[in-house]
Scaffold this motif. Structure first.
Motif, PDB file in Angstrom:
ATOM      1  N   GLU A 158       0.880  -1.174   0.000  1.00  0.00           N
ATOM      2  CA  GLU A 158       0.000   0.000   0.000  1.00  0.00           C
ATOM      3  C   GLU A 158       0.914   1.221   0.000  1.00  0.00           C
ATOM      4  O   GLU A 158       2.053   1.149   0.475  1.00  0.00           O
TER       5      GLU A 158
ATOM      6  N   ARG B 196       0.873  -6.794  -4.629  1.00  0.00           N
ATOM      7  CA  ARG B 196       0.390  -7.838  -3.713  1.00  0.00           C
ATOM      8  C   ARG B 196       0.416  -9.172  -4.447  1.00  0.00           C
ATOM      9  O   ARG B 196      -0.002  -9.244  -5.596  1.00  0.00           O
TER      10      ARG B 196
ATOM     11  N   GLU C 158      -1.397 -11.594  -4.966  1.00  0.00           N
ATOM     12  CA  GLU C 158      -2.789 -12.023  -4.876  1.00  0.00           C
ATOM     13  C   GLU C 158      -2.915 -13.498  -5.257  1.00  0.00           C
ATOM     14  O   GLU C 158      -2.329 -13.950  -6.240  1.00  0.00           O
TER      15      GLU C 158
ATOM     16  N   PHE D  81      -9.211  -5.911 -12.790  1.00  0.00           N
ATOM     17  CA  PHE D  81      -9.800  -5.633 -11.478  1.00  0.00           C
ATOM     18  C   PHE D  81      -8.850  -6.018 -10.342  1.00  0.00           C
ATOM     19  O   PHE D  81      -8.589  -5.231  -9.441  1.00  0.00           O
TER      20      PHE D  81
ATOM     21  N   THR E 147      -5.099  -7.373  -9.732  1.00  0.00           N
ATOM     22  CA  THR E 147      -3.803  -7.688 -10.333  1.00  0.00           C
ATOM     23  C   THR E 147      -2.748  -7.684  -9.232  1.00  0.00           C
ATOM     24  O   THR E 147      -3.006  -7.226  -8.119  1.00  0.00           O
TER      25      THR E 147
ATOM     26  N   GLN F  84      -2.447   2.883  -6.717  1.00  0.00           N
ATOM     27  CA  GLN F  84      -3.375   3.386  -5.705  1.00  0.00           C
ATOM     28  C   GLN F  84      -3.332   4.912  -5.638  1.00  0.00           C
ATOM     29  O   GLN F  84      -2.293   5.522  -5.940  1.00  0.00           O
TER      30      GLN F  84
ATOM     31  N   GLU G   9      -4.082   7.396  -2.614  1.00  0.00           N
ATOM     32  CA  GLU G   9      -4.444   7.322  -1.194  1.00  0.00           C
ATOM     33  C   GLU G   9      -4.161   8.649  -0.486  1.00  0.00           C
ATOM     34  O   GLU G   9      -3.111   9.263  -0.709  1.00  0.00           O
TER      35      GLU G   9
ATOM     36  N   GLU H  23     -15.397  -3.764  -4.847  1.00  0.00           N
ATOM     37  CA  GLU H  23     -14.817  -2.550  -4.251  1.00  0.00           C
ATOM     38  C   GLU H  23     -13.949  -1.742  -5.230  1.00  0.00           C
ATOM     39  O   GLU H  23     -13.089  -2.302  -5.887  1.00  0.00           O
ATOM     40  N   VAL H  24     -14.182  -0.422  -5.279  1.00  0.00           N
ATOM     41  CA  VAL H  24     -13.251   0.470  -5.991  1.00  0.00           C
ATOM     42  C   VAL H  24     -12.459   1.325  -5.011  1.00  0.00           C
ATOM     43  O   VAL H  24     -11.380   1.815  -5.320  1.00  0.00           O
TER      44      VAL H  24
ATOM     45  N   THR I 214     -11.739   1.977  -0.528  1.00  0.00           N
ATOM     46  CA  THR I 214     -12.022   1.739   0.890  1.00  0.00           C
ATOM     47  C   THR I 214     -11.838   3.046   1.620  1.00  0.00           C
ATOM     48  O   THR I 214     -10.836   3.744   1.409  1.00  0.00           O
TER      49      THR I 214
ATOM     50  N   ARG J 235      -8.377   4.800  10.463  1.00  0.00           N
ATOM     51  CA  ARG J 235      -7.218   4.008  10.911  1.00  0.00           C
ATOM     52  C   ARG J 235      -6.785   4.388  12.307  1.00  0.00           C
ATOM     53  O   ARG J 235      -5.745   3.900  12.781  1.00  0.00           O
TER      54      ARG J 235
ATOM     55  N   GLU K   7      -8.714   7.620   6.005  1.00  0.00           N
ATOM     56  CA  GLU K   7      -8.018   7.239   4.771  1.00  0.00           C
ATOM     57  C   GLU K   7      -8.980   6.871   3.629  1.00  0.00           C
ATOM     58  O   GLU K   7      -9.570   5.802   3.643  1.00  0.00           O
TER      59      GLU K   7
ATOM     60  N   GLY L 224      -8.392   2.580  -5.940  1.00  0.00           N
ATOM     61  CA  GLY L 224      -7.567   1.837  -6.888  1.00  0.00           C
ATOM     62  C   GLY L 224      -7.770   2.454  -8.269  1.00  0.00           C
ATOM     63  O   GLY L 224      -8.895   2.473  -8.770  1.00  0.00           O
TER      64      GLY L 224
ATOM     65  N   ARG M  70      -9.062   0.073 -10.956  1.00  0.00           N
ATOM     66  CA  ARG M  70     -10.472  -0.301 -10.776  1.00  0.00           C
ATOM     67  C   ARG M  70     -11.394   0.822 -11.228  1.00  0.00           C
ATOM     68  O   ARG M  70     -12.507   0.562 -11.698  1.00  0.00           O
TER      69      ARG M  70
END
Ligand code: GAP
Length: 458
Positions: free
Chosen positions: A175, A207, A209, A217, A219, A224, A226, A292-293, A295, A299, A332, A336, A339
Motif C-alpha cells: 500500500e 500484492r 494475490e 480488477f 492484479t 493506488q 491514497e 470494491e473500488v 475503501t 485508521r 483514509e 484503486g 479499478r
C-alpha cells in the motif's frame, strides 16, 4: 442490454486500451499493459484526482515515496504478521482455496451462520473447525478433505544487496499509505501545517494475490491513490463523513460513473483490516458483480503509534494553541486507479442499434479531438488545423478508410469530437465538428474551433 465483460475486454485489446503483458513470450497470467489510449485514460483520471484533492484543496500535500521501504516499516505496520490469506488445499483434487472465501460462499448459499461459528476470520483454528463441522465441500471435486490452513503472506518479496538469504529480504510496498505515516513528522514540521491536513500519494503497489482476475480488477501490480488525512482525535467521525462525501463526488460527478452503479457498504467487524476501527467500501456494479473500488477507513492512531514504538522516534503532533501533544487519528480514502479505469470503461460501453461506442465523459476520454482529412488537396491546411488544436488538446489524425469507418473507430475509442473539412467549407474557412453521442454535425469557423472544443469539454 446487459454488458458483457468479454466484449469490453475485446474492445480494450482491439482499440489499444489494455492488452496482455509480455504477449510475444506467451503472456504472464493476469498481467496487463496499458496501451496508448489506456495510458491516456488512466492519466486523465489520475490528473482529475490530483486536481480535486491536491490542487483545489489547501489542506492536502502530495508526496512520492520509494516502492521499497525499510523492511522494518512492514514489521511495525503489522503487514508481516497480518497481511495474509488463510489457504488450504483439497487433498483429493489438489485445488487451493481461501478458507474464509469458501465459508462466505457457504453462508451466502444457505443463508445461515450456525452457532458453532465464532465469526473470527483471522483465526485459522476457528476456520478449520467450522469447515469440518459444516462439512463444506471442495467446489471442484465435492469432497471435504483438506490440508490444515496455512497463512500466505500477500507481500511480494525481493532481495537487496548481494545475497539472497533472509538478511537481505525486502518487500515491494503493498500500500502507498505507510509512506505517508513514516514521513508524517518531517512533512508536518517542514510544512508547518495545523491539523487537520492530508498527505497524499499516487503510485504503484504490489500484492501476491492468490486469486487475481476479472481483467484489470485484481492484479498483482496496481496503482493506488491514497490520502492519509490527519485529524485531532474526537474529530474523526466528522471527517469520515467529509471524505465519504468527497469520494462519492469524485466517483459520480468528476469521473461521472452512473450513480445507480455505485453503493457504499459497511465492512463487518470481523473483516476489518488489523489497523482499522471502522471502514466502508465504495462498490461499483461491474458486469461480474458489485466489487470494491475504494475503501474509506478510520485508521485511528494505530499506524503512527506502531511506528513510534518500533522506531523510538516521536511521531506526535504539537498543538500550539492548546499547548498539547498527541498522536493524530487518520481518515483514509484509498482508491484503486485501475479499478476506476475499469469502472469508467464498463460504464461508458454503449451498444446502440447501429454502433458500439464508449460514452466516456469528455474530460476522461483519452483523445479529445480527431482530425479526419477528406480532401487530399487540403493537406497543408490539415496540418495547420492539427497543430492549432494540439496546442490545447490531445488530438489524433486519421486518413485511412471511409469517413464513416473512421467515425466508428473514433466512437469505439470514446473521442467526443471529430473534425472534418470539405471543399465548400474550406472556401468559407469553416470545419465540421461531429459530436460522438448525438452524431450531430456542426459547422464552426477555424478561428473559433479551439474555443468551441474547450466549451464542449467543460
Ligand atoms: N491503504 C489501504 C488499502 O490499501 P485496500 O482496500 O487494501 O486498502 C485500497 O486497497 C484500494 O486499492 C482498493 O479499494 C482497490 O481499489 C485497490 N486495490 C487493492 N488491491 C488491488 C489489486 N490486487 N488489484 C487492483 N486494485 C487493488
Amino acid at each position: 442490454m446487459t454488458k458483457n465483460m468479454k466484449d469490453i475486454v475485446n474492445l480494450c485489446a482491439n482499440r489499444w486500451f489494455v492488452y496482455p503483458w509480455s504477449e510475444i513470450y506467451g503472456w504472464l497470467a493476469n498481467s496487463w499493459d496499458y496501451g496508448p489510449y489506456g495510458s491516456l485514460l488512466k492519466d486523465n483520471i489520475r490528473n482529475l484526482w490530483k486536481k480535486e484533492f491536491i490542487q483545489k484543496r489547501s489542506d492536502t500535500m502530495l508526496i512520492d515515496c520509494s516502492l521499497i521501504m525499510n523492511p522494518k516499516v512492514w514489521e511495525a505496520s503489522g503487514h508481516v504478521w497480518w497481511f495474509s490469506d488463510p489457504l488450504m488445499d483439497c487433498k483429493d483434487c489438489k485445488a487451493r482455496w481461501r478458507a474464509d472465501k469458501i465459508i462466505d460462499d457457504h453462508i451466502l448459499k444457505w443463508a445461515k451462520e450456525p452457532d458453532n461459528y465464532a465469526g473470527d476470520k483471522t483465526d485459522s483454528k476457528i476456520l478449520e473447525e467450522y469447515i469440518s463441522a459444516e462439512k463444506i465441500i471442495c467446489p471442484d471435486c465435492w469432497k471435504c478433505n483438506y490440508t490444515d490452513i496455512r497463512r500466505f503472506n500477500l507481500m511480494l518479496k525481493t532481495y537487496l544487496w548481494v545475497t539472497d538469504d533472509s538478511s537481505s529480504v525486502a518487500y515491494l510496498r503493498p500500500e502507498t499509505a505507510q509512506g505517508q505515516f513514516v514521513d508524517f513528522p518531517q512533512v508536518a514540521r517542514s510544512s508547518r501545517r495545523k491539523l487537520p491536513f492530508g498527505i497524499a500519494q499516487v503510485g504503484k503497489s504490489f500484492r501476491n494475490e492468490i486469486t487475481p482476475g476479472n481483467f484489470i480488477f485484481r492484479t498483482r501490480e496496481f496503482e493506488q491513490m491514497e490520502i492519509e488525512f490527519f485529524v485531532t482525535p474526537g474529530n474523526d467521525d466528522e471527517y469520515f463523513k467529509v471524505w465519504k462525501d468527497e469520494s462519492e463526488r469524485f466517483l459520480t460527478k468528476i469521473v461521472w460513473l452512473a450513480q445507480e452503479n455505485i453503493r457504499f457498504v459497511e465492512i463487518k467487524k470481523d473483516e476489518l483490516p488489523h489497523y482499522s476501527k471502522q471502514a466502508w467500501d465504495f462498490e461499483y456494479q461491474y458486469p461480474f458483480g458489485w466489487w470494491e473500488v475504494e475503501t474509506l477507513a478510520n485508521r485511528t492512531d494505530y499506524d503512527l503509534k506502531a511506528h513510534m514504538s518500533a522506531s523510538g522516534q516521536d511521531m506526535s503532533y504539537f498543538d500550539a494553541v492548546n499547548n498539547k501533544k498527541f498522536i493524530p487519528y487518520v481518515i483514509e480514502p484509498a482508491m484503486g486507479l485501475g479499478r476506476i479505469v475499469l469502472a469508467a470503461l464498463c460504464d461508458a460501453y454503449t451498444i446502440e442499434e447501429e454502433r458500439t461506442y464508449l460514452k466516456l465523459d469528455p474530460k476522461v476520454a483519452p483523445i479529445k479531438v480527431w482530425v479526419l482529412p477528406i480532401v487530399k488537396k487540403l493537406w497543408d491546411l490539415w496540418k495547420e488545423i492539427y497543430s492549432q488544436l494540439s496546442e490545447d488538446f490531445i488530438c489524433e489524425y486519421d486518413e485511412v478508410g471511409s469517413v464513416w469507418k473512421r467515425y466508428a473507430r473514433m466512437d469505439e475509442i470514446g473521442t467526443p469530437f471529430c473534425v472534418t473539412i470539405d471543399s465548400d467549407n474550406y472556401d468559407a474557412w469553416n470545419v465540421t465538428v461531429r459530436h460522438r453521442d448525438s452524431m450531430e454535425r456542426v459547422v464552426v469557423t477555424i478561428k473559433e474551433l479551439n474555443n468551441y472544443i474547450a466549451e464542449g469539454l467543460k
